[in-house]
Design an enzyme around this catalytic site. Structure first.
Site, PDB file in Angstrom:
ATOM      1  N   ILE A 123      60.223  21.821  62.895  1.00  0.00           N
ATOM      2  CA  ILE A 123      61.375  22.093  63.438  1.00  0.00           C
ATOM      3  C   ILE A 123      61.538  21.133  64.667  1.00  0.00           C
ATOM      4  CG2 ILE A 123      63.438  23.553  63.843  1.00  0.00           C
ATOM      5  CD1 ILE A 123      62.399  23.870  60.942  1.00  0.00           C
ATOM      6  N   SER A 169      65.816  31.447  75.310  1.00  0.00           N
ATOM      7  CA  SER A 169      66.398  30.369  76.104  1.00  0.00           C
ATOM      8  C   SER A 169      66.652  28.841  75.437  1.00  0.00           C
ATOM      9  CB  SER A 169      65.490  30.121  77.449  1.00  0.00           C
ATOM     10  OG  SER A 169      64.304  29.693  77.232  1.00  0.00           O
ATOM     11  N   ASN A 176      60.662  35.741  67.829  1.00  0.00           N
ATOM     12  CA  ASN A 176      60.558  34.409  68.119  1.00  0.00           C
ATOM     13  C   ASN A 176      59.667  33.783  68.842  1.00  0.00           C
ATOM     14  OD1 ASN A 176      62.087  31.561  67.424  1.00  0.00           O
ATOM     15  ND2 ASN A 176      62.446  32.184  69.701  1.00  0.00           N
ATOM     16  N   SER A 220      55.146  30.634  60.585  1.00  0.00           N
ATOM     17  CA  SER A 220      55.125  29.417  60.500  1.00  0.00           C
ATOM     18  C   SER A 220      54.285  28.981  59.439  1.00  0.00           C
ATOM     19  CB  SER A 220      54.317  28.645  61.626  1.00  0.00           C
ATOM     20  OG  SER A 220      54.197  27.472  61.570  1.00  0.00           O
ATOM     21  N   TYR A 268      46.764  29.374  66.938  1.00  0.00           N
ATOM     22  CA  TYR A 268      48.035  29.535  66.293  1.00  0.00           C
ATOM     23  C   TYR A 268      48.275  30.079  65.083  1.00  0.00           C
ATOM     24  CZ  TYR A 268      52.974  27.845  65.524  1.00  0.00           C
ATOM     25  OH  TYR A 268      54.404  27.792  65.327  1.00  0.00           O
ATOM     26  N   LYS A 293      49.901  33.251  63.424  1.00  0.00           N
ATOM     27  CA  LYS A 293      51.155  33.217  62.629  1.00  0.00           C
ATOM     28  C   LYS A 293      50.806  33.890  61.092  1.00  0.00           C
ATOM     29  CE  LYS A 293      53.926  31.421  65.140  1.00  0.00           C
ATOM     30  NZ  LYS A 293      55.280  32.178  65.577  1.00  0.00           N
ATOM     31  N   ASP A 339      57.888  38.996  79.568  1.00  0.00           N
ATOM     32  CA  ASP A 339      56.638  38.594  78.955  1.00  0.00           C
ATOM     33  C   ASP A 339      56.181  39.408  77.771  1.00  0.00           C
ATOM     34  OD1 ASP A 339      54.139  37.398  77.949  1.00  0.00           O
ATOM     35  OD2 ASP A 339      53.336  37.345  80.065  1.00  0.00           O
ATOM     36  N   VAL A 340      56.307  38.843  76.717  1.00  0.00           N
ATOM     37  CA  VAL A 340      56.387  39.685  75.370  1.00  0.00           C
ATOM     38  C   VAL A 340      55.089  40.104  75.105  1.00  0.00           C
ATOM     39  CG1 VAL A 340      58.345  38.936  74.078  1.00  0.00           C
ATOM     40  CG2 VAL A 340      56.068  37.899  73.753  1.00  0.00           C
TER      41      VAL A 340
HETATM   42  P1  NAD Z   1      59.978  26.493  71.809  1.00  0.00           P
HETATM   43  O1  NAD Z   1      58.964  26.118  72.633  1.00  0.00           O
HETATM   44  O2  NAD Z   1      61.174  25.702  72.319  1.00  0.00           O
HETATM   45  O3  NAD Z   1      60.597  28.005  71.949  1.00  0.00           O
HETATM   46  C1  NAD Z   1      59.567  29.049  72.309  1.00  0.00           C
HETATM   47  C2  NAD Z   1      60.162  30.170  73.092  1.00  0.00           C
HETATM   48  O4  NAD Z   1      59.124  31.320  73.074  1.00  0.00           O
HETATM   49  C3  NAD Z   1      60.305  29.483  74.691  1.00  0.00           C
HETATM   50  O5  NAD Z   1      61.722  30.002  74.988  1.00  0.00           O
HETATM   51  C4  NAD Z   1      59.470  29.936  75.433  1.00  0.00           C
HETATM   52  O6  NAD Z   1      59.895  30.333  76.698  1.00  0.00           O
HETATM   53  C5  NAD Z   1      59.297  31.569  74.634  1.00  0.00           C
HETATM   54  N1  NAD Z   1      58.049  32.142  75.054  1.00  0.00           N
HETATM   55  C6  NAD Z   1      56.766  31.644  75.348  1.00  0.00           C
HETATM   56  N2  NAD Z   1      55.915  32.784  75.550  1.00  0.00           N
HETATM   57  C7  NAD Z   1      56.790  33.650  75.839  1.00  0.00           C
HETATM   58  C8  NAD Z   1      56.508  35.055  76.115  1.00  0.00           C
HETATM   59  N3  NAD Z   1      55.186  35.339  76.677  1.00  0.00           N
HETATM   60  N4  NAD Z   1      57.450  36.007  76.302  1.00  0.00           N
HETATM   61  C9  NAD Z   1      58.659  35.629  76.273  1.00  0.00           C
HETATM   62  N5  NAD Z   1      58.973  34.236  75.721  1.00  0.00           N
HETATM   63  C10 NAD Z   1      58.094  33.483  75.385  1.00  0.00           C
HETATM   64  O7  NAD Z   1      59.519  26.287  70.494  1.00  0.00           O
HETATM   65  P2  NAD Z   1      60.399  26.666  69.015  1.00  0.00           P
HETATM   66  O8  NAD Z   1      59.935  25.904  68.129  1.00  0.00           O
HETATM   67  O9  NAD Z   1      61.724  27.051  69.167  1.00  0.00           O
HETATM   68  O10 NAD Z   1      59.522  27.980  68.704  1.00  0.00           O
HETATM   69  C11 NAD Z   1      60.310  29.271  68.348  1.00  0.00           C
HETATM   70  C12 NAD Z   1      59.300  30.093  67.280  1.00  0.00           C
HETATM   71  O11 NAD Z   1      59.171  29.320  66.068  1.00  0.00           O
HETATM   72  C13 NAD Z   1      57.689  30.059  67.802  1.00  0.00           C
HETATM   73  O12 NAD Z   1      57.311  31.180  67.454  1.00  0.00           O
HETATM   74  C14 NAD Z   1      57.324  28.950  66.977  1.00  0.00           C
HETATM   75  O13 NAD Z   1      55.497  29.370  66.799  1.00  0.00           O
HETATM   76  C15 NAD Z   1      57.908  28.989  65.566  1.00  0.00           C
HETATM   77  N6  NAD Z   1      57.787  27.829  64.975  1.00  0.00           N
HETATM   78  C16 NAD Z   1      58.104  26.685  65.159  1.00  0.00           C
HETATM   79  C17 NAD Z   1      57.976  25.574  64.616  1.00  0.00           C
HETATM   80  C18 NAD Z   1      58.454  23.965  64.974  1.00  0.00           C
HETATM   81  O14 NAD Z   1      58.167  23.285  64.446  1.00  0.00           O
HETATM   82  N7  NAD Z   1      59.391  24.161  66.034  1.00  0.00           N
HETATM   83  C19 NAD Z   1      57.578  25.609  63.332  1.00  0.00           C
HETATM   84  C20 NAD Z   1      57.048  26.951  62.775  1.00  0.00           C
HETATM   85  C21 NAD Z   1      57.120  28.022  63.756  1.00  0.00           C
END
Ligand code: NAD
Length: 245
Positions: A185, A11, A87, A139, A152, A156, A60-61
């Site tokens: 990111i 989303s 993701n 990550s 975390y 990861k 919920d995954v």
């Molecule tokens: P974000 O918080 O915007 O997105 C995470 C998404 O996961 C959200 O849409 C949330 O609703 C969903 N989510 C959380 N728990 C859930 C569940 N139980 N079931 C279904 N959906 C669920 O953050 P993002 O940065 O877009 O993160 C996406 C992925 O990238 C994550 O796995 C995060 O760990 C990874 N990541 C992000 C970064 C960063 O700096 N943004 C860096 C490394 C890795």
């Protein structure tokens, strides 16, 4: 050939950018979400603007049953999933001595077991098709660690092991399994970082800035493509050079 992708946590953030990118690549997309139904439906609108079919499904995954229901509904409406992007992820800045056991369990359940549940649910159809792509969003923290997120980091790093193990199991069946390890990111997950923290981080990133969700999505897009058929069990870094040693 018909191709359906499923992006968990789509989303917003990296998941949203990936869902839209996969639609632009020609996939129909299942937009999984947990709480933000309206945002997920906006993503579906954008997928349809790109000329593909989209379907928002709440699940919920961390729940095996909810994941199984989602994959069954996806197959019924769009067709069997041939590209899975794990993701969905959660992160909270907390040190190990302050961490409640519930927090530890929840992070592992969402970030690691979530991928296990989805992989188990989609593999039979991929095997039947003799083609599949699984991309796990790990990550840089899974490789390097962090001083405020042991749960975390463990989840990861666990994803990298899961990626390699499943890659070996399905390597001869036309299915690849890879991980993408983003650096910092610009998404909601880092919304609590102060301006000062962002500046310090940017200084430590060789390209000099925080990355964009679309820059991760383009790596996922490549790994999902036919061209990437000889890449499996790999971890691809999208971090502006942060892990160069
Ligand atoms: P974000 O918080 O915007 O997105 C995470 C998404 O996961 C959200 O849409 C949330 O609703 C969903 N989510 C959380 N728990 C859930 C569940 N139980 N079931 C279904 N959906 C669920 O953050 P993002 O940065 O877009 O993160 C996406 C992925 O990238 C994550 O796995 C995060 O760990 C990874 N990541 C992000 C970064 C960063 O700096 N943004 C860096 C490394 C890795």
């Amino acid at each position: 050939m018909k191709r359906v992708s499923l992006v968990t946590g789509a989303s917003r953030g990296i998941g949203q950018a990936t869902a839209i990118r996969l639609a632009e690549d020609g996939y129909d997309v299942v937009v999984n979400y947990l709480r933000q139904g309206d945002a997920a439906r906006d993503v579906v609108d954008r997928i349809e603007q790109a000329g593909r079919r989209g379907l928002a499904i709440r699940a919920d995954v961390a729940s095996r049953d909810e994941v199984r229901r989602m994959v069954a509904e996806a197959a019924e409406v769009l067709g069997p999933v041939s590209v899975l992007v794990n993701n969905a992820g959660i992160y909270q800045r907390v040190t190990v001595d302050q961490m409640e056991p519930d927090r530890w369990e929840r992070t592992l359940s969402v970030n690691l077991s979530g991928a296990f549940h989805t992989i188990q649910a989609v593999l039979p159809a991929m095997r039947q098709e003799g083609w599949g792509r699984i991309v796990n969003v790990s990550s840089q923290v899974g490789l390097r660690g962090t001083d405020h997120g042991a749960d975390y980091a463990a989840s990861k790093a666990g994803l990298l092991g899961l990626t390699k193990a499943v890659a070996l199991e399905v390597a001869r069946e036309g299915i690849t399994v890879n991980a993408v390890a983003p650096g910092t990111i610009e998404t909601d997950i880092i919304r609590n970082y102060s301006k000062e923290d962002r500046e310090i981080r940017s200084r430590h990133i060789p390209v000099g800035r925080i990355g964009l969700p679309e820059e991760v999505a383009s790596m996922v897009s490549y790994l999902a493509s036919e061209e990437a058929r000889y890449i499996t069990g790999a971890t691809l870094h999208v971090n502006g050079g942060y892990l160069i040693v």
